[in-house]
Enzyme design. Structure first.
Site, mmCIF file in Angstrom:
data_model
loop_
_atom_site.group_PDB
_atom_site.id
_atom_site.type_symbol
_atom_site.label_atom_id
_atom_site.label_comp_id
_atom_site.label_asym_id
_atom_site.label_seq_id
_atom_site.Cartn_x
_atom_site.Cartn_y
_atom_site.Cartn_z
ATOM 1 N N VAL A 33 0.841 -1.197 0.000
ATOM 2 C CA VAL A 33 0.000 0.000 0.000
ATOM 3 C C VAL A 33 0.878 1.250 0.000
ATOM 4 C CG1 VAL A 33 -1.762 1.310 1.275
ATOM 5 C CG2 VAL A 33 -1.918 -1.183 1.146
ATOM 6 N N CYS A 34 1.981 1.204 0.711
ATOM 7 C CA CYS A 34 2.854 2.373 0.874
ATOM 8 C C CYS A 34 3.263 3.013 -0.454
ATOM 9 C CB CYS A 34 4.081 2.021 1.698
ATOM 10 S SG CYS A 34 3.685 1.438 3.365
ATOM 11 N N PRO A 35 3.739 2.246 -1.451
ATOM 12 C CA PRO A 35 4.149 2.917 -2.685
ATOM 13 C C PRO A 35 2.980 3.571 -3.425
ATOM 14 C CG PRO A 35 4.315 0.535 -2.943
ATOM 15 C CD PRO A 35 4.035 0.809 -1.489
ATOM 16 N N LEU B 155 2.508 6.928 -1.570
ATOM 17 C CA LEU B 155 3.611 7.848 -1.814
ATOM 18 C C LEU B 155 3.601 8.365 -3.248
ATOM 19 C CD1 LEU B 155 6.300 5.991 0.285
ATOM 20 C CD2 LEU B 155 5.304 8.221 0.809
#
Length: 187
Positions: free
Chosen positions: A46-48, A51
């Protein structure tokens, strides 16, 4: 206890930005609006997506006088490696702060006890270092940069217009409210 209205605590850390390692301190964030965008870990799922979404609105945020500091408990070396290998992360022009000491995550009360990872949290800080907005979501729930942009515009508006407030779903240019006895029960 809510962090809204509190001043950010001192920190010093290493970051990756524009192909370089740089030192960032709490003092560097003063005098402008700042977003501290915590996420659990580099090289995840999920993080990328979050970002990259934030990277897409970064030029707009800069025009508004807002700097972005993404933060995870990874090192600045890991941030560089991720930036160099991921097409999504390669779009990032904002600071990628390493928080391997957990000082920043602890200061913002976003560190997961016993795990060494930050929760997924967003903090908007005014030019005086005071936290104005907080959003924390669970591990699997990604954030929306367009909604963050709307909230920052609202926070900047009310900072510039004391005595006014922004109602739900307020968008730049729309009417605001001036709380008063005359409005009680009429909204």
């Amino acid at each position: 206890m809510s962090l809204i209205g509190t001043t950010i605590k001192p920190f010093t850390t290493q970051a990756y930005k524009d192909g370089k390692f740089v030192t960032v301190t709490d003092a560097d964030t003063r005098g402008q609006w700042a977003v501290f965008f915590f996420y659990p870990a580099d090289f995840t799922f999920v993080c990328p997506t979050e970002l990259e979404d934030l990277a897409d609105i970064y030029p707009t945020l800069r025009k508004m006088g807002v700097e972005v500091y993404s933060v995870s408990t990874d090192t600045h070396f890991s941030h560089k490696a991720w930036h160099d290998t991921s097409p999504a992360i390669g779009k990032i022009d904002f600071y990628m702060l390493g928080d391997q000491s957990h000082a920043i995550s602890t200061n913002f009360d976003i560190l997961r006890a016993g795990q060494g990872l930050a929760d997924r949290g967003t903090f908007v800080v005014d030019p005086d270092g005071v936290i104005q907005l907080v959003e924390i979501t669970s591990e699997g729930v990604g954030r929306n940069a367009a909604e963050l942009l709307r909230k920052i515009k609202a926070a900047q508006y009310i900072a510039a217009h004391p005595g006014e407030v922004c109602p739900a779903k307020w968008e730049e240019g729309e009417e605001t409210l001036a709380p008063s006895l005359d409005l009680v029960g009429k909204i």
